[in-house]
Design a protein around this motif. Sequence first.
Motif, PDB file in Angstrom:
ATOM      1  N   VAL A   3       0.777  -1.093   0.117  1.00 17.46           N
ATOM      2  CA  VAL A   3      -0.018  -0.031  -0.047  1.00 17.46           C
ATOM      3  C   VAL A   3       0.841   1.342   0.048  1.00 17.46           C
ATOM      4  CG1 VAL A   3      -1.951   1.291   1.250  1.00 17.46           C
ATOM      5  CG2 VAL A   3      -1.774  -1.196   1.262  1.00 17.46           C
ATOM      6  N   LEU A   4       0.504   2.200  -0.889  1.00 10.22           N
ATOM      7  CA  LEU A   4       1.385   3.430  -0.872  1.00 10.22           C
ATOM      8  C   LEU A   4       0.465   4.586  -1.002  1.00 10.22           C
ATOM      9  CD1 LEU A   4       4.084   3.159  -3.757  1.00 10.22           C
ATOM     10  CD2 LEU A   4       4.376   3.202  -1.230  1.00 10.22           C
ATOM     11  N   HIS A   5       0.402   5.383   0.079  1.00  9.43           N
ATOM     12  CA  HIS A   5      -0.169   6.808   0.204  1.00  9.43           C
ATOM     13  C   HIS A   5       0.487   7.754   0.998  1.00  9.43           C
ATOM     14  CE1 HIS A   5      -2.444   6.164   3.612  1.00  9.43           C
ATOM     15  NE2 HIS A   5      -2.696   4.973   3.283  1.00  9.43           N
ATOM     16  N   SER A   6       0.153   8.965   0.882  1.00  6.50           N
ATOM     17  CA  SER A   6       0.922   9.963   1.626  1.00  6.50           C
ATOM     18  C   SER A   6       0.490  10.070   3.071  1.00  6.50           C
ATOM     19  CB  SER A   6       0.701  11.493   1.067  1.00  6.50           C
ATOM     20  OG  SER A   6      -0.866  11.582   1.144  1.00  6.50           O
ATOM     21  N   GLU A   7      -0.398   9.634   3.591  1.00  7.00           N
ATOM     22  CA  GLU A   7      -0.981   9.369   4.896  1.00  7.00           C
ATOM     23  C   GLU A   7      -0.129   8.547   5.686  1.00  7.00           C
ATOM     24  OE1 GLU A   7      -2.680  11.842   6.545  1.00  7.00           O
ATOM     25  OE2 GLU A   7      -3.195  12.786   4.727  1.00  7.00           O
ATOM     26  N   MET A   8       0.685   7.707   4.952  1.00 10.45           N
ATOM     27  CA  MET A   8       1.595   6.510   5.774  1.00 10.45           C
ATOM     28  C   MET A   8       2.794   7.389   6.159  1.00 10.45           C
ATOM     29  SD  MET A   8       0.990   3.774   2.806  1.00 10.45           S
ATOM     30  CE  MET A   8       2.315   2.422   3.330  1.00 10.45           C
ATOM     31  N   THR A   9       3.514   6.730   7.182  1.00 10.49           N
ATOM     32  CA  THR A   9       4.633   7.548   7.774  1.00 10.49           C
ATOM     33  C   THR A   9       5.859   7.070   6.625  1.00 10.49           C
ATOM     34  OG1 THR A   9       5.596   5.376   8.767  1.00 10.49           O
ATOM     35  CG2 THR A   9       4.276   6.728  10.108  1.00 10.49           C
ATOM     36  N   PRO A  10       7.083   8.137   6.612  1.00 14.65           N
ATOM     37  CA  PRO A  10       8.198   7.853   5.673  1.00 14.65           C
ATOM     38  C   PRO A  10       8.666   6.482   5.835  1.00 14.65           C
ATOM     39  CG  PRO A  10       8.361   9.964   6.762  1.00 14.65           C
ATOM     40  CD  PRO A  10       7.083   9.445   7.395  1.00 14.65           C
ATOM     41  N   ALA A  11       8.780   6.070   7.052  1.00 15.03           N
ATOM     42  CA  ALA A  11       9.387   4.652   7.155  1.00 15.03           C
ATOM     43  C   ALA A  11       8.264   3.384   6.559  1.00 15.03           C
ATOM     44  CB  ALA A  11       9.372   4.148   8.593  1.00 15.03           C
TER      45      ALA A  11
END
Length: 851
Positions: free
Chosen positions: A395-403
């Motif tokens: 899963v990839l989206h901008s609300e995930m943490t950088p790590a």
Amino acid sequence: MANPKTTDTALWVPAAEAEPRPTTVPGRLVQVWTRQFPYENLTYLWPEAAGVEPQVGLRVVVPLRNRRVTGYVVDPQATPLDRPGVRYKPVDLVLDPQPLCPPTLVRLLRWAADYYLQPLGAYLHLAIPPGLHALHRAEVRITPAGLQAAAEWAAGARQRRLPLWARVLLYVAEARKATLPKVRRAVGSRSLHAAVQYLRARGWVEVRERLHQRAKVPKTTVVHLVRPPADGERVPGAYRDILTYLTQAGRDVLLEELAEQVRDAESSGADPQVAQRRLRDRLRRMVARGWIQVYVQYHPRPIVWDAPVGSEAPVVLNDEQRAVLESLQKYVEAGTFHAGVLYGVTGSGKTEVYLRLIEAAVRRGKTALVLMPEIALIPAVTQRFRRQFGDLLAVLHSEMTPAQRTSEWWRIRTGEARIVLGARSAIFAPLEDVGVLVVDEEQDGSYRQDELPVYNAREVALARARFENAVALLVTATPSVETYAHARQGTYGLYRLTQRAVPGAVLPEVVLVDMRDAYARGSHPFFSPLLMTSLRETLDRGETAIVLINRRGYAPFVQCRACGHVLTCSQCSIHMVLHKKAGVLRCHYCDATEPVPKRCPVCERPYLIATGIGTERVQALLEREFPDVRVGVLDRDTLSRPRELFRLLGDFYEGRVQVLVGTQMVAKGHHFPRVTLVGVLEADTSTGLPDFRSHERLFQLITQVVGRSGRADRPGRAIIQTYRPEHYAIRYACQHDYEGFFREELAYRQRFQYPPFTSIVLLTVVHPEHALARQYAQTLTELLTERSIPQTQVHGPVQPLLWRLQGKYRYHVLIRTTDRRAVRQALRDVLGRLPFRRDFLRVQVDPYELV
Ligand SMILES: [Zn+2]
Ligand SMILES: [Zn+2]
């Protein structure tokens, strides 16, 4: 698939402490893009000693002014600049032996840069996760001489006012070492350059440059032999063992292995930590001499998502779904490019069809990508995907943490994850051998990114499918006008699902309320009697309702009743919105906030009133009307607090919140089982500033929100309040008549020559000075007009509705064409020879809005 390597930045030593000396020595030149000068590539000398061939997409560290920054190689064979006596600085460090993005992805990024007329480097930067963006930090350390100087200063310093350099010295002497920002904060001065230079020149401090990659992802370190020492080059004994071992091994060697080897060679028994530190010191010096390179490889683990992965009975496809799946599968099996539109009413089982298509692709060893327009939709869908694909899903989206993002990115890059689910920017996920690309809710405007670098994920998906010989599937219940026009012409395959997957389910009943009548009959100004009665009945039955008002905040205007003045943003040509709970006025275009004034700023009388409604006010009104009912709000303000958002969605799903008030976010894709009533307030004005797409947006919004009402066994109802019931977008949406809307909208687009009949490029000049903004737009218009580009009209300069934004003045130049290629060519020329700075110009190919 190989696991790519990247430089172990902890071992990096800058080429020289001082500014690297520019040189005129001939050598290979490369062009490098940096974030500091996004519109201007810089030319550097390639470091042949690095043992890496220059390639597009390589990350490098380069000197820029008096610091070092990370950039991307965008042209591996730059021609020398046309300036006599020009000197080039060398690239300091090549961060990766191979570009981090796979070659097919680099090709796609180049396509995007070319198509959207944006700098390639900006796409290269976007395509890798923020956790891999190298951070540069300078660290100031005290020297013994500095300590002594500081002691002398401190003794006699009490009375005098200290110069800046002395304050820096005293601080660093006490801290021993500190990063530059830390020193800056401590001494309270922004510019330290001169002071630090002064201290360095006296030998009182040292400045060390450090490079960090933030993300904490499990990794291994390998040592790579770049070149053995030349004959006659002096090799201290401490390095000889390491070099011999590397030469004999003839491969990259794990750091642990090397440590053991060296420990065996030297008498063992030393403290392992001391031994390790000594080894790292040696390696660092060997890196600096260009003999070896130390790389890391990431070994990410799948993210454990909180929610349990339940099981669900397999769904049996109906005949229609099966037929669509079979025809799409043929393209996946043949490995040929195909663009298709999967068009079906809400609840017709589109997801089930594309999930099976993906399964078929993955079975054949291919990978797949699914894009969703809203991050808020992803968690719910994740469960379903996880059930089917397990750890193959990333899963990839901008609300995930950088790590998290970095970890998932590496899982995709190494081929461990083969299905990617994400928002807009996931279109640039580092997959290889893509078989299927799904763009769910393809008509959604949020697939468009308007900041640098501009792109529309839907268009990029089509291009990517073409490069990868994959199937691009545009999924929708209300196709965008352009997409449907392509499908009708046969450019895209059209796959229709006409039945709701649940037998017996029917489309909701839609009632249109003319608020002019309602208002004339003295009803509440915001709620018609019909809506109020229906709400009460729905809640009494234990069912839930959605109320759409496409504006967040309490009230869109604050106006003075005495003089008529409307409070506007000091930076933008737009009114401020009252956010009562937060107690501020907020500009929805630049996010500036101001306290709510007590008096009118013009006539100074205390007669300010809030007019109009937003989500917050509707919530307050409904809570007053239905005191026993919980009313939740879903809008961008909620989205910024993810935890609260997920609790709210869960509460509404379970029925603990009975009414959900929200902006267009409530219309999108959520499946709430108990909703049987949808109310739409101010339908006609709800799609923002008017432009050529506003009718389409209006139709889509109403259709989508109506679709939220009634599922499975419960019939739904929708009540649409409007002051313009005759508007065709509203009328057709209420009749569930997409074809009718499409015909009328297409006629309108043709009459005014808008897409799909033409392509549009919007140029916006943005400048803090009004006169210059207009003048540049005028120049631009002339430059373009005098080229007389075939089949192209240039309109400009035009002052847009939003003529001032974030303190800058804006002018539009609008290009309409049926010959994209010619326009791109002309624009490339003009952009290359712009008589003003490129930073003042925004270029939008196929803009979503013209405001
Ligand atoms: Zn006033
Ligand atoms: Zn503003």
